[in-house]
Design a protein around this motif. Structure first.
Motif, PDB file in Angstrom:
ATOM      1  N   GLU A   8       1.776  -1.882  -6.060  1.00  0.00           N
ATOM      2  CA  GLU A   8       2.232  -1.741  -4.678  1.00  0.00           C
ATOM      3  C   GLU A   8       3.665  -1.202  -4.623  1.00  0.00           C
ATOM      4  O   GLU A   8       4.001  -0.419  -3.722  1.00  0.00           O
ATOM      5  N   TRP A  62      -4.578   4.903  -3.164  1.00  0.00           N
ATOM      6  CA  TRP A  62      -3.602   5.709  -3.887  1.00  0.00           C
ATOM      7  C   TRP A  62      -3.780   5.559  -5.395  1.00  0.00           C
ATOM      8  O   TRP A  62      -3.829   6.541  -6.121  1.00  0.00           O
ATOM      9  N   LYS A  63      -3.895   4.308  -5.860  1.00  0.00           N
ATOM     10  CA  LYS A  63      -4.023   4.063  -7.303  1.00  0.00           C
ATOM     11  C   LYS A  63      -5.353   4.593  -7.830  1.00  0.00           C
ATOM     12  O   LYS A  63      -5.423   5.176  -8.912  1.00  0.00           O
ATOM     13  N   PHE A 119       3.424   2.453  -5.250  1.00  0.00           N
ATOM     14  CA  PHE A 119       2.874   3.078  -4.048  1.00  0.00           C
ATOM     15  C   PHE A 119       3.987   3.300  -3.017  1.00  0.00           C
ATOM     16  O   PHE A 119       4.097   4.372  -2.430  1.00  0.00           O
ATOM     17  N   GLU A 120       4.802   2.283  -2.810  1.00  0.00           N
ATOM     18  CA  GLU A 120       5.923   2.402  -1.861  1.00  0.00           C
ATOM     19  C   GLU A 120       6.927   3.461  -2.327  1.00  0.00           C
ATOM     20  O   GLU A 120       7.440   4.231  -1.516  1.00  0.00           O
ATOM     21  N   GLU A 171      -6.058  -5.077 -10.333  1.00  0.00           N
ATOM     22  CA  GLU A 171      -6.114  -5.997  -9.194  1.00  0.00           C
ATOM     23  C   GLU A 171      -6.454  -7.427  -9.602  1.00  0.00           C
ATOM     24  O   GLU A 171      -6.254  -8.349  -8.827  1.00  0.00           O
ATOM     25  N   THR A 217      -0.638  -5.970  -9.836  1.00  0.00           N
ATOM     26  CA  THR A 217      -0.880  -5.616  -8.433  1.00  0.00           C
ATOM     27  C   THR A 217       0.447  -5.399  -7.708  1.00  0.00           C
ATOM     28  O   THR A 217       0.600  -4.445  -6.948  1.00  0.00           O
ATOM     29  N   VAL A 218       1.408  -6.281  -7.953  1.00  0.00           N
ATOM     30  CA  VAL A 218       2.730  -6.135  -7.344  1.00  0.00           C
ATOM     31  C   VAL A 218       3.389  -4.845  -7.815  1.00  0.00           C
ATOM     32  O   VAL A 218       3.986  -4.105  -7.017  1.00  0.00           O
ATOM     33  N   THR A 247      -3.215   3.265   1.730  1.00  0.00           N
ATOM     34  CA  THR A 247      -3.252   1.975   1.035  1.00  0.00           C
ATOM     35  C   THR A 247      -2.967   2.167  -0.442  1.00  0.00           C
ATOM     36  O   THR A 247      -3.263   3.224  -1.012  1.00  0.00           O
ATOM     37  N   ALA A 248      -2.410   1.125  -1.038  1.00  0.00           N
ATOM     38  CA  ALA A 248      -2.097   1.179  -2.471  1.00  0.00           C
ATOM     39  C   ALA A 248      -3.379   1.285  -3.293  1.00  0.00           C
ATOM     40  O   ALA A 248      -3.407   1.958  -4.328  1.00  0.00           O
ATOM     41  N   HIS A 249      -4.452   0.646  -2.834  1.00  0.00           N
ATOM     42  CA  HIS A 249      -5.740   0.680  -3.533  1.00  0.00           C
ATOM     43  C   HIS A 249      -6.252   2.117  -3.641  1.00  0.00           C
ATOM     44  O   HIS A 249      -6.592   2.584  -4.733  1.00  0.00           O
TER      45      HIS A 249
END
Length: 118
Positions: free
Chosen positions: A79, A101-102, A82-83, A69, A75-76, A97-99
């Motif tokens: 995300e 999830w990661k 994550f998508e 992060e 970060t991109v 959220t991506a946070h």
């Protein structure tokens, strides 16, 4: 083990008196008497092997996620991953959220690489 003794001479004190106190005062609900309980052991309990293993996994995931992060490109990428995964982490749970999830993906990754012994 904690040592309990009556504290009848004290009527107004409750709880721990200071950060260096080795015990605390409490009132018995049954009898209404005030007691002082000294703590010979520290407030930080010893961790079991499983707790140490989980703590190490948490520390790893926290450190890695903080590094990700802090870097805009990573970060991109996180995300986008994550998508692509639709929020489903390797542990089988879905996160919003991506946070989250990661973080859970990193926990799972560390635990897979470092299985608990015993």
């Amino acid at each position: 083990m904690a040592e309990v003794m009556p504290a009848d001479f004290i009527h107004e004190l409750h709880g721990k008196m200071s950060s260096t106190s080795n015990g605390y005062f409490y009132m018995s609900k049954k009898t209404g008497k005030m007691y002082f309980r000294s703590r010979e052991e520290g407030y930080q309990k010893n961790q079991s092997p499983r707790q140490k293993w989980n703590s190490a996994a948490f520390a790893y995931a926290h450190k890695e996620l903080h590094a990700i992060e802090a870097n805009a490109e990573m970060t991109v990428q996180m995300e986008a991953e994550f998508e692509a995964s639709k929020g489903k982490a390797p542990n089988g749970k879905t996160y919003t959220t991506a946070h989250a999830w990661k973080f859970n993906s990193l926990l799972w990754e560390w635990k897979k690489e470092n299985p608990m012994e015993g």
